[in-house]
Design an enzyme around this catalytic site. Structure first.
Site, PDB file in Angstrom:
ATOM      1  N   ARG A 151     -56.687   6.535  58.903  1.00 24.88           N
ATOM      2  CA  ARG A 151     -55.299   6.170  59.255  1.00 24.88           C
ATOM      3  C   ARG A 151     -55.260   5.601  60.670  1.00 24.88           C
ATOM      4  O   ARG A 151     -54.454   4.737  60.987  1.00 24.88           O
ATOM      5  CB  ARG A 151     -54.342   7.367  59.135  1.00 24.88           C
ATOM      6  CG  ARG A 151     -52.958   7.078  59.729  1.00 24.88           C
ATOM      7  CD  ARG A 151     -51.859   7.991  59.194  1.00 24.88           C
ATOM      8  NE  ARG A 151     -52.198   9.397  59.289  1.00 24.88           N
ATOM      9  CZ  ARG A 151     -52.230  10.102  60.434  1.00 24.88           C
ATOM     10  NH1 ARG A 151     -51.933   9.536  61.593  1.00 24.88           N
ATOM     11  NH2 ARG A 151     -52.553  11.383  60.419  1.00 24.88           N
ATOM     12  N   TYR A 202     -37.084 -13.932  59.855  1.00 23.17           N
ATOM     13  CA  TYR A 202     -37.440 -13.445  58.521  1.00 23.17           C
ATOM     14  C   TYR A 202     -36.438 -12.369  58.076  1.00 23.17           C
ATOM     15  O   TYR A 202     -36.009 -11.542  58.893  1.00 23.17           O
ATOM     16  CB  TYR A 202     -38.865 -12.887  58.579  1.00 23.17           C
ATOM     17  CG  TYR A 202     -39.312 -12.291  57.280  1.00 23.17           C
ATOM     18  CD1 TYR A 202     -39.632 -13.101  56.193  1.00 23.17           C
ATOM     19  CD2 TYR A 202     -39.398 -10.912  57.118  1.00 23.17           C
ATOM     20  CE1 TYR A 202     -40.035 -12.546  54.993  1.00 23.17           C
ATOM     21  CE2 TYR A 202     -39.810 -10.358  55.915  1.00 23.17           C
ATOM     22  CZ  TYR A 202     -40.116 -11.178  54.854  1.00 23.17           C
ATOM     23  OH  TYR A 202     -40.509 -10.638  53.669  1.00 23.17           O
ATOM     24  N   ASP A 211     -43.392 -14.344  66.192  1.00 23.90           N
ATOM     25  CA  ASP A 211     -43.921 -14.244  64.829  1.00 23.90           C
ATOM     26  C   ASP A 211     -44.550 -15.602  64.494  1.00 23.90           C
ATOM     27  O   ASP A 211     -43.847 -16.605  64.357  1.00 23.90           O
ATOM     28  CB  ASP A 211     -42.772 -13.904  63.864  1.00 23.90           C
ATOM     29  CG  ASP A 211     -43.231 -13.730  62.413  1.00 23.90           C
ATOM     30  OD1 ASP A 211     -44.264 -14.334  62.037  1.00 23.90           O
ATOM     31  OD2 ASP A 211     -42.546 -13.020  61.651  1.00 23.90           O
ATOM     32  N   LYS A 226     -49.529 -13.854  54.164  1.00 25.88           N
ATOM     33  CA  LYS A 226     -49.229 -15.256  53.882  1.00 25.88           C
ATOM     34  C   LYS A 226     -50.466 -16.124  54.124  1.00 25.88           C
ATOM     35  O   LYS A 226     -51.437 -15.995  53.409  1.00 25.88           O
ATOM     36  CB  LYS A 226     -48.030 -15.705  54.726  1.00 25.88           C
ATOM     37  CG  LYS A 226     -46.858 -14.721  54.711  1.00 25.88           C
ATOM     38  CD  LYS A 226     -46.194 -14.624  53.363  1.00 25.88           C
ATOM     39  CE  LYS A 226     -45.157 -13.507  53.281  1.00 25.88           C
ATOM     40  NZ  LYS A 226     -44.124 -13.492  54.301  1.00 25.88           N
TER      41      LYS A 226
END
Ligand code: PLP
Length: 394
Positions: free
Chosen positions: A58, A111, A183, A208
């Protein structure tokens, strides 16, 4: 000193130059959750970050670390960390930097998921959010000059491909001691390097273009080590860690990033030019077109205009969109972008699915807008496909 290799070489090799376990040439997928230490002293040193190594996946994982190293190098940053998704890294970043009483300035046209954090989650925590008209640089500068902790930008934006002058707004942010986050999902480091334009942090939805095959979710952020360490600390505790198998798929995709982006830049420009002259098309939004509002800024800060465009049919309705889209043979109608296959969809079911129709209208996003993310197909086939599908309108 040797010259820095071209980014097309670094997409292939960065993070993966050393031979791996058992001399493997390819990055092994280490699914192990934990790492064992017979030597208590060594275990303690690794746990305290005094010695390189892994304790628990993690927090850190060898495969994930190679992914982080590759994106760090491509963005030319000091450090990078990752998350399970783009939203995982965006939320971790915002919750790390901002606290009650702080103010953040951003754009109306970010977004959809990011917009929900701005409009719903941050205000609940006592954080003030000011969302500016996306291309109104003067308004953004004015709002920043009133004082803020963070200026959050996206360029080109999703789905209207608006272009924001990152260097200009970074100067405005620096003047009030604000941090700049960009971004860079749409541009990728092949087309744009925000850290060189004055940004403090650059982040990605790796789901993406970075991965490029629409088969692995992921997110990453790059910048100065001190900031990245803080974001890592938040993410290790909130638990949105990148899975090793996804990290491997993203890494494999990233090896062809330069090739794919070059092709997608070319394909998108040709498709956009074609659509712009088509009688059934009302408007085409692509930063590579001279008719685009942000074309001159894009020419200044990008070395390619990206694979994504949006356009409006003359018959501007969701109904017309729903008749047109299924006629395309070479486009997945799907809520994704940046893949090797062309992908198409309206904001209502893609970037702004989280918003209501009223909210989309308030953000200036028309219902009849179509986002078209160009794949790596032979461009003549894409153009004939569009021509065939658009025949219903002429
Ligand atoms: C898809 C996307 C995100 C969110 O990424 P996920 O990996 O889906 O969480 C953030 N920003 C932009 C620009 C995107 O296109």
């Amino acid at each position: 000193m040797s010259k820095k290799p071209h980014i097309g070489t670094r997409t292939v090799w960065s993070g993966e130059e050393k031979p791996f376990w058992k001399k493997a040439t390819q990055t092994p997928v280490v699914h192990s959750i934990s790492f064992s230490y017979k030597n208590m002293n060594e275990w303690l040193q690794v746990a305290l970050g005094q010695k390189a190594g892994h304790i628990y996946s993690r927090n850190t994982n060898p495969t994930v670390q190679v992914f982080e190293e590759k994106i760090r190098d491509l963005e030319e940053a000091d450090a990078a960390t990752s998350a399970a998704t783009g939203m995982g890294i965006i939320s971790s970043t915002l919750y790390t930097i901002l606290a009650s009483g702080d103010r953040v300035v951003s754009l109306k046209d970010t977004y959809g998921g990011t917009n929900v954090i701005f409009s719903e989650f941050l205000p609940k925590m006592g954080i003030k959010v000011t969302l500016c008209d996306t291309t109104d640089h003067r308004q953004i500068e004015l709002e920043v000059s009133k004082g803020c902790k963070l200026l959050y930008l996206e360029s080109p934006t999703n789905p209207t491909t608006s272009v924001i002058d990152i260097a200009r707004l970074s100067i405005a942010a620096k003047a009030v001691g604000a941090m700049v986050v960009v971004d860079n999902t749409f541009a990728t480091p092949i087309n744009q390097l925000p850290l060189h334009l004055g940004a403090d942090l650059v982040l990605h939805s790796a789901s993406k273009f970075l991965g490029g095959h629409a088969d692995a979710l992921g997110g990453a952020i790059c910048g100065k080590k001190k900031l990245i360490d803080q974001i890592y600390h938040y993410r290790e505790i909130n638990g949105a860690s990148l899975d090793p198998m996804s990290a491997y798929l993203l890494l494999r995709g990233m090896k062809t990033l330069n090739l794919r982006i070059q092709k997608q830049n070319e394909n998108a420009l040709q498709v956009a030019q074609y659509l712009e002259t088509h009688p059934a098309i009302g408007r085409v939004y692509y930063p590579g077109l001279a008719s685009h509002e942000g074309h001159s800024i894009a020419k200044k800060q990008m070395c390619g205009f990206g694979g994504v465009m949006s356009f409006r049919l003359k018959e501007d309705s969701l109904e017309a969109v729903s008749r047109f889209m299924p006629r395309l043979r070479y486009a997945h109608a799907a809520a994704n972008l940046g893949a090797v296959e062309t992908t198409i969809g309206p904001p209502a079911t893609t970037s702004h699915v989280e918003c209501s129709q009223e909210e989309r209208a308030a953000l200036g996003i028309p219902e009849g807008l179509i986002r078209y993310s160009t794949g790596i197909e032979y461009v003549e086939d894409l153009i004939s496909d569009l021509e065939r599908a658009l025949k219903i309108f002429t």
